[in-house]
Design a protein around this motif. Structure first.
Motif, short mmCIF file in Angstrom:
data_model
loop_
_atom_site.label_atom_id
_atom_site.label_comp_id
_atom_site.label_asym_id
_atom_site.label_seq_id
_atom_site.Cartn_x
_atom_site.Cartn_y
_atom_site.Cartn_z
N LEU A 156 94.32 75.77 34.05
CA LEU A 156 94.60 77.04 33.63
C LEU A 156 94.19 78.44 34.44
N PHE A 157 93.04 78.27 35.07
CA PHE A 157 92.58 79.23 35.91
C PHE A 157 93.38 79.24 37.32
N THR A 158 93.91 78.11 37.78
CA THR A 158 94.86 78.11 38.79
C THR A 158 96.08 78.43 38.96
N ALA A 159 96.63 78.01 37.54
CA ALA A 159 98.13 78.29 37.22
C ALA A 159 98.04 79.97 36.78
N THR A 160 97.19 80.67 36.40
CA THR A 160 97.37 82.09 36.19
C THR A 160 97.13 82.75 37.48
N SER A 161 96.15 82.17 38.45
CA SER A 161 96.13 82.97 39.75
C SER A 161 97.51 82.88 40.58
N ALA A 162 98.17 81.58 40.32
CA ALA A 162 99.35 81.36 40.89
C ALA A 162 100.59 82.22 40.52
N VAL A 163 100.57 82.12 39.36
CA VAL A 163 101.79 82.73 38.58
C VAL A 163 101.51 84.49 38.78
N CYS A 164 100.44 84.84 38.56
CA CYS A 164 100.01 86.17 38.93
C CYS A 164 99.66 86.65 40.54
N VAL A 165 100.33 85.83 41.32
CA VAL A 165 100.17 85.77 42.87
C VAL A 165 98.65 86.52 43.32
N THR A 166 97.48 85.63 42.78
CA THR A 166 96.56 86.40 42.89
C THR A 166 95.58 85.70 44.36
N GLY A 167 95.49 84.29 43.98
CA GLY A 167 94.77 83.72 45.13
C GLY A 167 93.34 83.23 44.95
N LEU A 168 92.95 83.77 43.92
CA LEU A 168 91.46 83.11 43.50
C LEU A 168 91.38 82.16 42.97
#
Length: 456
Positions: free
Chosen positions: A58-70
């Protein structure tokens, strides 16, 4: 009811549905996150063949969809090729979704304007009708893909001929980092991000160029394409975006290169030209890209604080960058300048800023400050890390940047949930808030007596 009547009823229903843009934005991005998390939770998505766990997925998917990178796990080592492709598709969907949604809601907002303003806007943008909107969305997609292809070709050639990578591997790495860079995502396939290329302009400059272009915003890029020879005709949006971006990049390069020039853990061992390149790269990446060519965890506190400022401001509107946007920051600077000069109107070039725009900019900025403050306080109660490291992490998440001092993977589960929520809010928050404020704009038919309380 005839065919034309049914079409009219359907159109009315669609318009009624779009009266609440926040529902569309939150629902669309939330669905993408859940689908991505489900795919990343599959055993085939990891190198070990074991499920990554729901929170990591979930953390990785959120970071990817929100184009963050954390990230809480190393992208190149933890995820399989399948997992990396899923991340890449989520980044692409998130980046394109941001630009197209921003464009669509700009049109939706313009539909709430008066007839005169709508006619002026239509003459200026030529995008306020159905065919025009289809053309805009098509151009957004084509512009994104062409930009990514150009950067991918340059990087692939460099990886293949400069570092001896096999052709297939070089192309894969070139495409991955080009998409990640243009969408300001910051996901990399090496544990040290791009630190091994700190002195290589053939890697750093194409990545930086992709970040800048993707972060300018679609309206600015296409206005420049139409009238780059006639700056007097540029809109206030383009003037503020370009001026503020150039100023922040210049100041950021000077400040970061100066602060870290003799730091033995960052720029100290580099040549003068490499120091300048690394300082410029750091200033660009703080504009919500998330790649790093020096060790962020070894930077000095003053560099962290200045990077916090750059991350909070972010990039251009209707682009892939996050933060409160350079437009918001620039508008507030003009408001403050007008107030210091005692002027009752705020002018930018040959245009006067409307009062509602000034209030919207102030609202977005103050809500961003409040959100960062609250989340920093919450995380400080959970972790043993110092304030400067926690603040850096929070601002990076809010600005959808992806830079980290190295504590993301050390956060407890509750802390990871806070950061994931902050990334989601930071990604959709400014767009949702702006749309809501603009669509709720109404004219009061009476005026109350004026009073001037003491300020300051």
């Amino acid at each position: 009811m005839g065919l034309s009547g049914r079409r009219a009823a359907l159109g009315s229903a669609v318009l009624d549905r779009f009266q609440h843009p926040a529902q569309v934005i939150v629902g669309g991005f939330g669905l993408a996150v859940l689908v991505g998390a489900g795919l990343l939770a599959l055993p085939v998505a990891t190198e070990s063949g074991e499920s990554a766990g729901p929170l990591t997925a979930l953390f990785t998917a959120t970071s990817a969809v929100c184009v963050t990178g954390l990230v809480v796990v190393d992208t190149g080592e933890h995820w399989s090729v399948f997992g990396e492709v899923v991340i890449l598709l989520l980044i692409q969907a998130g980046g394109l979704g941001i630009m197209t949604l921003a464009t669509l809601f700009a049109v939706l907002v313009s539909g709430k304007l008066g007839l005169r303003a709508r006619l002026l806007a239509q003459a200026e943008t030529k995008t306020l009708h159905g065919a025009g909107m289809r053309r805009v969305v098509r151009n957004v997609v084509l512009f994104s893909l062409v930009s990514e292809v150009i950067v991918a070709v340059v990087l692939s050639l460099r990886f293949a001929f400069g570092y001896g990578e096999p052709v297939g591997r070089a192309v894969y790495m070139g495409v991955f980092h080009a998409v990640s860079a243009f969408n300001n995502a910051g996901f990399g396939l090496w544990p040290d991000s791009l630190s091994r290329f700190v002195a290589d302009p053939w890697v750093c400059l194409p990545v930086a160029a992709a970040v800048i272009v993707g972060g300018l915003g679609f309206p600015v890029v296409f206005e420049l394409a139409r009238s780059w020879r006639r700056p007097r005709r540029w809109s206030v949006l383009t003037r503020i975006t370009l001026g503020t971006t150039a100023a922040l990049l210049l100041v950021g390069t000077v400040v970061l290169a100066s602060a870290e020039r003799d730091n033995p853990h960052t720029l100290g061992p580099l040549s003068d030209s490499a120091k300048l390149l690394a300082g410029f790269f750091a200033a660009v990446m703080a504009r919500t890209a998330g790649f790093n060519s020096i060790d962020i965890s070894q930077m000095r506190p003053e560099s962290w604080l200045f990077t916090d400022i750059l991350m909070f401001i972010g990039g251009g509107s209707a682009g892939t960058a996050g933060g409160i946007k350079v437009t918001t920051f620039g508008l507030l600077a003009f408001v403050m300048w007008a107030e210091l000069r005692g002027e009752d109107r705020v002018n930018v070039g040959h245009r006067r800023l409307a009062g509602p725009v000034q209030r919207q900019a102030l609202t977005i900025a103050l809500m961003g400050v409040g959100l960062v403050a609250v989340c920093t306080l919450v995380l400080l109660s959970m972790v043993p890390h110092s304030l400067d490291r926690v603040l850096f992490e929070v601002v990076s998440a809010f600005g959808t940047v992806g830079l980290s001092t190295g504590i993301t993977g050390q956060l407890p589960d509750a802390g990871q949930v806070v950061i994931a929520l902050l990334m989601f809010i930071g990604r959709i928050g400014p767009l949702t808030l702006f749309s809501a404020l603009a669509l709720r704009e109404r004219t009061r038919r009476y005026e109350l007596p004026e009073e001037r309380p003491i300020v300051g």
